[in-house]
Write an enzyme that holds these catalytic residues in place. Structure first.
Site, PDB file in Angstrom:
ATOM      1  N   GLY A 173      -8.579  29.495  22.905  1.00  0.00           N
ATOM      2  CA  GLY A 173      -7.932  30.484  23.748  1.00  0.00           C
ATOM      3  C   GLY A 173      -8.480  30.367  25.156  1.00  0.00           C
ATOM      4  O   GLY A 173      -9.608  29.901  25.349  1.00  0.00           O
ATOM      5  N   GLN A 216     -10.198  33.191  33.629  1.00  0.00           N
ATOM      6  CA  GLN A 216     -11.180  32.103  33.463  1.00  0.00           C
ATOM      7  C   GLN A 216     -10.867  30.898  34.334  1.00  0.00           C
ATOM      8  O   GLN A 216     -11.692  29.991  34.446  1.00  0.00           O
ATOM      9  CB  GLN A 216     -11.256  31.668  31.991  1.00  0.00           C
ATOM     10  CG  GLN A 216     -11.875  32.719  31.080  1.00  0.00           C
ATOM     11  CD  GLN A 216     -11.893  32.261  29.646  1.00  0.00           C
ATOM     12  OE1 GLN A 216     -10.886  32.337  28.955  1.00  0.00           O
ATOM     13  NE2 GLN A 216     -13.028  31.761  29.182  1.00  0.00           N
ATOM     14  N   CYS A 252     -17.626  31.529  23.909  1.00  0.00           N
ATOM     15  CA  CYS A 252     -16.669  31.682  25.005  1.00  0.00           C
ATOM     16  C   CYS A 252     -16.784  30.465  25.909  1.00  0.00           C
ATOM     17  O   CYS A 252     -17.896  30.023  26.208  1.00  0.00           O
ATOM     18  CB  CYS A 252     -17.003  32.952  25.781  1.00  0.00           C
ATOM     19  SG  CYS A 252     -15.950  33.221  27.213  1.00  0.00           S
ATOM     20  N   LEU A 253     -15.652  29.939  26.354  1.00  0.00           N
ATOM     21  CA  LEU A 253     -15.673  28.760  27.229  1.00  0.00           C
ATOM     22  C   LEU A 253     -16.353  29.049  28.564  1.00  0.00           C
ATOM     23  O   LEU A 253     -16.709  28.127  29.285  1.00  0.00           O
ATOM     24  CB  LEU A 253     -14.247  28.247  27.464  1.00  0.00           C
ATOM     25  CG  LEU A 253     -13.545  27.652  26.231  1.00  0.00           C
ATOM     26  CD1 LEU A 253     -12.095  27.321  26.555  1.00  0.00           C
ATOM     27  CD2 LEU A 253     -14.275  26.428  25.707  1.00  0.00           C
ATOM     28  N   HIS A 261     -10.370  38.939  22.079  1.00  0.00           N
ATOM     29  CA  HIS A 261     -11.310  38.299  23.014  1.00  0.00           C
ATOM     30  C   HIS A 261     -10.617  37.984  24.338  1.00  0.00           C
ATOM     31  O   HIS A 261     -11.130  38.292  25.419  1.00  0.00           O
ATOM     32  CB  HIS A 261     -11.843  37.016  22.357  1.00  0.00           C
ATOM     33  CG  HIS A 261     -12.757  36.205  23.217  1.00  0.00           C
ATOM     34  ND1 HIS A 261     -14.075  35.992  22.903  1.00  0.00           N
ATOM     35  CD2 HIS A 261     -12.552  35.523  24.371  1.00  0.00           C
ATOM     36  CE1 HIS A 261     -14.640  35.237  23.831  1.00  0.00           C
ATOM     37  NE2 HIS A 261     -13.734  34.934  24.736  1.00  0.00           N
ATOM     38  N   GLU A 262      -9.420  37.386  24.251  1.00  0.00           N
ATOM     39  CA  GLU A 262      -8.711  36.987  25.475  1.00  0.00           C
ATOM     40  C   GLU A 262      -8.246  38.204  26.266  1.00  0.00           C
ATOM     41  O   GLU A 262      -8.291  38.205  27.496  1.00  0.00           O
ATOM     42  CB  GLU A 262      -7.540  36.062  25.156  1.00  0.00           C
ATOM     43  CG  GLU A 262      -7.910  34.768  24.426  1.00  0.00           C
ATOM     44  CD  GLU A 262      -9.046  33.980  25.070  1.00  0.00           C
ATOM     45  OE1 GLU A 262      -9.245  34.075  26.301  1.00  0.00           O
ATOM     46  OE2 GLU A 262      -9.757  33.272  24.333  1.00  0.00           O
ATOM     47  N   HIS A 294     -10.884  39.472  28.467  1.00  0.00           N
ATOM     48  CA  HIS A 294     -11.033  38.722  29.720  1.00  0.00           C
ATOM     49  C   HIS A 294     -10.140  39.284  30.831  1.00  0.00           C
ATOM     50  O   HIS A 294     -10.503  39.265  32.001  1.00  0.00           O
ATOM     51  CB  HIS A 294     -10.666  37.246  29.511  1.00  0.00           C
ATOM     52  CG  HIS A 294     -11.804  36.397  29.005  1.00  0.00           C
ATOM     53  ND1 HIS A 294     -12.992  36.270  29.681  1.00  0.00           N
ATOM     54  CD2 HIS A 294     -11.911  35.620  27.903  1.00  0.00           C
ATOM     55  CE1 HIS A 294     -13.795  35.438  29.006  1.00  0.00           C
ATOM     56  NE2 HIS A 294     -13.167  35.035  27.919  1.00  0.00           N
TER      57      HIS A 294
HETATM   58 ZN    ZN Z   1     -13.935  33.800  26.489  1.00  0.00          ZN
END
Ligand code: ZN
Length: 195
Positions: A76, A81, A119-120, A161-162, A165
């Site tokens: 995701g 981000q 998380c990225l 989660h997304e 963000h």
């Molecule tokens: Zn994340």
């Protein structure tokens, strides 16, 4: 969010050049991560605004985010981000790429579960986070058409989660105090005092 475990992806692949392929994938992943905002970047703490125009620019953004997500080996990726403060994210739903614009996520029932998430934007950090097990999601696709999804388990976790963000919320805000301290020490090693 969570990174794939690719350990077994090539187990039946006996052709030569697998090592080169894996090296290339690893290199592409690093390049992708360098294009994703990392912890400390203020964009990760900002609240994104509704998308109003479903135009060519949005389509290009979705395309860019989708390929970055795959190259970074994530499941995701939210617009914040990549420094775009608009309410959309991409995610992989049962092997299929999806884009959700102006998403609204509503828990279904009271069941929650705690699982580790990564998380990225948070490097090596993995922390336990409590999420609703089942959610109902209403959104638009990139063309502005309505999308309605009933999700559970990992898919429900990814969209929660997304969505976080898009409101400037990170895993660190959702975990317990001890896990948060450990995570911060991984993210800011020079600021940790030893006793
Ligand atoms: Zn994340």
């Amino acid at each position: 969010m969570a990174e794939h475990d690719h350990d077994h992806e090539h187990e039946n692949d006996e052709t030569e050049g697998v090592d080169d392929e894996e090296l290339e994938r690893a290199a592409r992943r690093l390049v992708a991560l360098s294009r994703i905002r990392q912890y400390g970047d203020s964009a990760l703490r900002m609240k994104a605004r509704e998308v109003e125009q479903f135009d060519e620019e949005l389509a290009r953004l979705v395309e860019r985010m989708t390929s970055l997500m795959h190259e970074a080996q994530g499941v995701g990726l939210a617009a914040t981000q990549v420094g775009v403060l608009r309410r959309l994210f991409v995610f992989v739903d049962d092997g299929e790429d999806r884009v959700l614009v102006n998403p609204v996520v509503t828990p279904v029932g009271d069941d929650t579960e705690v699982e580790d998430e990564g998380c990225l934007s948070l490097g090596p950090v993995r922390v336990p986070v409590e999420r609703a097990v089942r959610v109902q999601l209403e959104a638009k696709d990139a063309a502005g058409e309505p999308v309605s999804l009933s999700l559970e388990g990992i898919d429900a976790r990814v969209v929660q989660h997304e969505l976080d963000h898009l409101d400037g919320v990170l895993l660190l805000d959702r975990t317990d105090a001890e896990s948060r301290r450990d995570a911060l020490s991984q993210l800011r090693p020079r600021l940790v005092l030893t006793s």
